[in-house]
Design a protein around this motif. Structure first.
Motif, PDB file in Angstrom:
ATOM      1  N   ALA A   1       2.603  -2.148   0.393  1.00 17.75           N
ATOM      2  CA  ALA A   1       1.438  -2.680   0.918  1.00 17.75           C
ATOM      3  C   ALA A   1       2.243  -3.154   3.018  1.00 17.75           C
ATOM      4  O   ALA A   1       1.926  -1.932   3.684  1.00 17.75           O
ATOM      5  CB  ALA A   1       0.558  -3.682   1.249  1.00 17.75           C
ATOM      6  N   VAL A   2       3.042  -3.495   2.852  1.00 18.84           N
ATOM      7  CA  VAL A   2       3.316  -4.128   4.018  1.00 18.84           C
ATOM      8  C   VAL A   2       4.233  -2.880   4.421  1.00 18.84           C
ATOM      9  O   VAL A   2       3.829  -2.523   5.728  1.00 18.84           O
ATOM     10  CB  VAL A   2       4.373  -5.788   4.049  1.00 18.84           C
ATOM     11  CG1 VAL A   2       5.214  -6.015   5.271  1.00 18.84           C
ATOM     12  CG2 VAL A   2       3.551  -6.426   4.396  1.00 18.84           C
ATOM     13  N   CYS A   3       5.174  -2.363   3.930  1.00 15.32           N
ATOM     14  CA  CYS A   3       6.318  -1.278   4.157  1.00 15.32           C
ATOM     15  C   CYS A   3       5.704   0.120   4.607  1.00 15.32           C
ATOM     16  O   CYS A   3       6.169   0.849   5.513  1.00 15.32           O
ATOM     17  CB  CYS A   3       6.989  -0.994   3.258  1.00 15.32           C
ATOM     18  SG  CYS A   3       7.740  -1.848   3.211  1.00 15.32           S
ATOM     19  N   SER A   4       4.114   0.407   3.658  1.00 14.34           N
ATOM     20  CA  SER A   4       3.219   1.165   4.391  1.00 14.34           C
ATOM     21  C   SER A   4       2.420   1.135   5.314  1.00 14.34           C
ATOM     22  O   SER A   4       2.718   1.900   6.042  1.00 14.34           O
ATOM     23  CB  SER A   4       2.098   1.645   2.811  1.00 14.34           C
ATOM     24  OG  SER A   4       3.027   2.232   1.334  1.00 14.34           O
TER      25      SER A   4
ATOM     26  N   ALA B   1      11.478   1.402   6.575  1.00 15.26           N
ATOM     27  CA  ALA B   1      10.109   1.104   5.723  1.00 15.26           C
ATOM     28  C   ALA B   1       9.587   1.409   4.839  1.00 15.26           C
ATOM     29  O   ALA B   1       9.548   0.849   3.323  1.00 15.26           O
ATOM     30  CB  ALA B   1       9.413   0.918   7.115  1.00 15.26           C
ATOM     31  N   LEU B   2       9.887   2.936   4.956  1.00 13.50           N
ATOM     32  CA  LEU B   2       9.666   3.385   3.414  1.00 13.50           C
ATOM     33  C   LEU B   2      10.798   3.974   2.198  1.00 13.50           C
ATOM     34  O   LEU B   2       9.861   3.066   1.319  1.00 13.50           O
ATOM     35  CB  LEU B   2       9.238   4.551   3.830  1.00 13.50           C
ATOM     36  CG  LEU B   2       7.212   5.374   4.723  1.00 13.50           C
ATOM     37  CD1 LEU B   2       7.446   6.856   5.136  1.00 13.50           C
ATOM     38  CD2 LEU B   2       6.752   4.976   3.979  1.00 13.50           C
ATOM     39  N   ALA B   3      11.532   3.317   2.847  1.00 16.95           N
ATOM     40  CA  ALA B   3      12.730   3.376   1.729  1.00 16.95           C
ATOM     41  C   ALA B   3      12.528   1.810   1.216  1.00 16.95           C
ATOM     42  O   ALA B   3      13.169   1.893   0.245  1.00 16.95           O
ATOM     43  CB  ALA B   3      14.220   3.956   2.691  1.00 16.95           C
ATOM     44  N   VAL B   4      12.231   0.852   1.828  1.00 14.70           N
ATOM     45  CA  VAL B   4      12.799  -0.313   1.307  1.00 14.70           C
ATOM     46  C   VAL B   4      11.262  -0.044   0.201  1.00 14.70           C
ATOM     47  O   VAL B   4      11.615  -1.119  -0.321  1.00 14.70           O
ATOM     48  CB  VAL B   4      11.965  -1.464   2.479  1.00 14.70           C
ATOM     49  CG1 VAL B   4      12.029  -2.251   1.584  1.00 14.70           C
ATOM     50  CG2 VAL B   4      13.639  -1.026   3.391  1.00 14.70           C
ATOM     51  N   GLY B   5      10.635  -0.012   0.469  1.00 19.08           N
ATOM     52  CA  GLY B   5       9.548   0.594  -0.564  1.00 19.08           C
ATOM     53  C   GLY B   5       9.384   0.924  -1.744  1.00 19.08           C
ATOM     54  O   GLY B   5       8.715   0.429  -2.830  1.00 19.08           O
TER      55      GLY B   5
ATOM     56  N   LEU C   1       3.519  -9.431  -6.046  1.00 19.68           N
ATOM     57  CA  LEU C   1       3.964  -9.270  -4.933  1.00 19.68           C
ATOM     58  C   LEU C   1       5.446  -8.393  -4.720  1.00 19.68           C
ATOM     59  O   LEU C   1       5.612  -7.808  -3.007  1.00 19.68           O
ATOM     60  CB  LEU C   1       5.534 -10.506  -5.078  1.00 19.68           C
ATOM     61  CG  LEU C   1       4.906 -12.100  -5.902  1.00 19.68           C
ATOM     62  CD1 LEU C   1       5.962 -13.203  -5.763  1.00 19.68           C
ATOM     63  CD2 LEU C   1       4.667 -12.331  -4.697  1.00 19.68           C
ATOM     64  N   VAL C   2       5.634  -7.545  -5.736  1.00 17.56           N
ATOM     65  CA  VAL C   2       5.418  -6.052  -4.810  1.00 17.56           C
ATOM     66  C   VAL C   2       4.703  -5.543  -4.362  1.00 17.56           C
ATOM     67  O   VAL C   2       5.325  -4.717  -3.561  1.00 17.56           O
ATOM     68  CB  VAL C   2       5.919  -5.695  -6.246  1.00 17.56           C
ATOM     69  CG1 VAL C   2       6.835  -3.679  -5.442  1.00 17.56           C
ATOM     70  CG2 VAL C   2       7.316  -6.010  -6.381  1.00 17.56           C
ATOM     71  N   ALA C   3       3.525  -5.182  -4.871  1.00 16.40           N
ATOM     72  CA  ALA C   3       2.018  -5.040  -4.410  1.00 16.40           C
ATOM     73  C   ALA C   3       2.364  -5.139  -3.022  1.00 16.40           C
ATOM     74  O   ALA C   3       1.665  -4.443  -2.259  1.00 16.40           O
ATOM     75  CB  ALA C   3       1.009  -5.110  -5.526  1.00 16.40           C
ATOM     76  N   LEU C   4       2.289  -5.804  -2.657  1.00 17.40           N
ATOM     77  CA  LEU C   4       2.072  -6.670  -1.132  1.00 17.40           C
ATOM     78  C   LEU C   4       3.179  -6.485  -0.025  1.00 17.40           C
ATOM     79  O   LEU C   4       3.184  -5.544   0.917  1.00 17.40           O
ATOM     80  CB  LEU C   4       2.436  -8.322  -1.142  1.00 17.40           C
ATOM     81  CG  LEU C   4       1.873  -9.255   0.472  1.00 17.40           C
ATOM     82  CD1 LEU C   4       0.490  -8.863   1.004  1.00 17.40           C
ATOM     83  CD2 LEU C   4       2.401 -10.813   0.005  1.00 17.40           C
ATOM     84  N   GLY C   5       4.411  -6.285  -0.728  1.00 22.80           N
ATOM     85  CA  GLY C   5       5.389  -5.805   0.352  1.00 22.80           C
ATOM     86  C   GLY C   5       5.141  -4.842   0.211  1.00 22.80           C
ATOM     87  O   GLY C   5       5.894  -3.936   1.424  1.00 22.80           O
TER      88      GLY C   5
END
Length: 291
Positions: A139-142, A156-160, A133-137
């Motif tokens: 990936a979306v942020c990246s 976006a990057l800080a949220v990731g 789940l975290v990896a999916l998040g």
């Protein structure tokens, strides 16, 4: 053992803030990390960061993630107060209200969670599900970071990065349980490898976020997203709050919202975070300009 864990977590947050402040002061006028590491002040900061990490791990060993992780916001309070003292600046009413909101919100959430949550094991299956789940998040942020520019890219990057660090705390708790129960095993080595990978990914995302926007945006995201992800994993995947009711859930969300509002208010007030880049060393020990 919940109350000792709360004390350890708060003390660890204070060590993180003090260590970051010392390292920032030692590295402000030097061009690279290789020049900084020989300074006693920087090494003292590193020792405080290591002490903070040890206290945080001990707290995670004694209490649920839902109790321990939100207490990291106290590092923001310590950093802001220290910064005001260093600049001999007066505490503005808006900043004072923000600090009060953080203390009351995070403290109340920890007290509420201490009465509602129970420590739950972190099985390998839960680690994998949370990791996916975290990896999916991330990936979306990246991906969003690659498409956006400026402050939106920074956000976006800080949220990731914050999500990655929240997952790292789950892995740290899992590693402590595995070592206490079975010693050094293949499962423990796998968890330690996942911790190293998570820290590396989080550090890279945070440093990229610092390069694309004001540091207060990154600091606010890390302070908010990290505990939210850890709490979501603790409650949703590990079942740390079996007695949760709609009323207690609403009270917890209200406390969390109060603390988050205080952090956001500090992030938006540039005067309160005029030296907030010092917190980057809390997120990654490496000096950002050397990346």
């Amino acid at each position: 053992m919940t109350w000792p864990a709360i004390c350890l977590a708060v003390l660890g947050a204070c060590c993180f803030a003090a260590g970051a402040r010392l390292q920032h002061g030692a590295s402000a006028d030097l061009p690279s990390l290789t020049s900084v590491v020989r300074r006693p002040l920087w090494l003292g900061g590193l020792a405080l960061l290591a002490a903070g990490a040890a206290l945080h791990v001990s707290a995670l060993w004694l209490a649920p993630l839902t109790v321990v992780q939100p207490l990291g916001v106290f590092a923001v309070v310590v950093s802001v107060v220290w910064g005001l003292k260093a600049r001999r600046a007066r505490l503005r009413p808006g900043t004072g209200l923000a600090l009060t909101a953080i203390l009351v919100g995070a403290g109340s959430f920890a007290v509420l969670a201490a009465h509602l949550t129970v420590p739950a094991p972190v099985p390998s299956a839960a680690q994998v599900r949370a990791g996916l789940l975290v990896a999916l998040g991330v990936a979306v942020c990246s991906l969003a970071g690659g498409l956006l520019r400026g402050r939106a890219r920074c956000l976006a990057l800080a949220v990731g990065g914050g999500g990655t660090y929240g997952y790292t705390s789950v892995l740290v708790r899992a590693a402590a349980e595995e070592y206490a129960g079975r010693g050094v095993t293949g499962a423990l080595l796998g968890t330690l490898t996942a911790i190293a990978l998570s820290v590396l990914v989080g550090c890279l995302l945070v440093q990229r976020a610092y390069a694309d926007g004001p540091p207060e945006i990154t600091v606010a995201c890390l302070t908010v997203i990290d505990p939210l992800v850890a709490v979501a994993i603790g409650v949703g995947l590990l079942g740390e709050a079996p007695g949760l009711t709609p009323w207690t859930a609403g009270a917890g969300l209200a406390c969390a919202g109060l603390a988050v509002g205080g952090v956001v208010r500090l992030a938006l007030g540039a005067s309160a975070f005029s030296s907030s880049s010092l917190l980057s060393s809390q997120s990654c020990p490496s000096h950002s300009r050397s990346m």
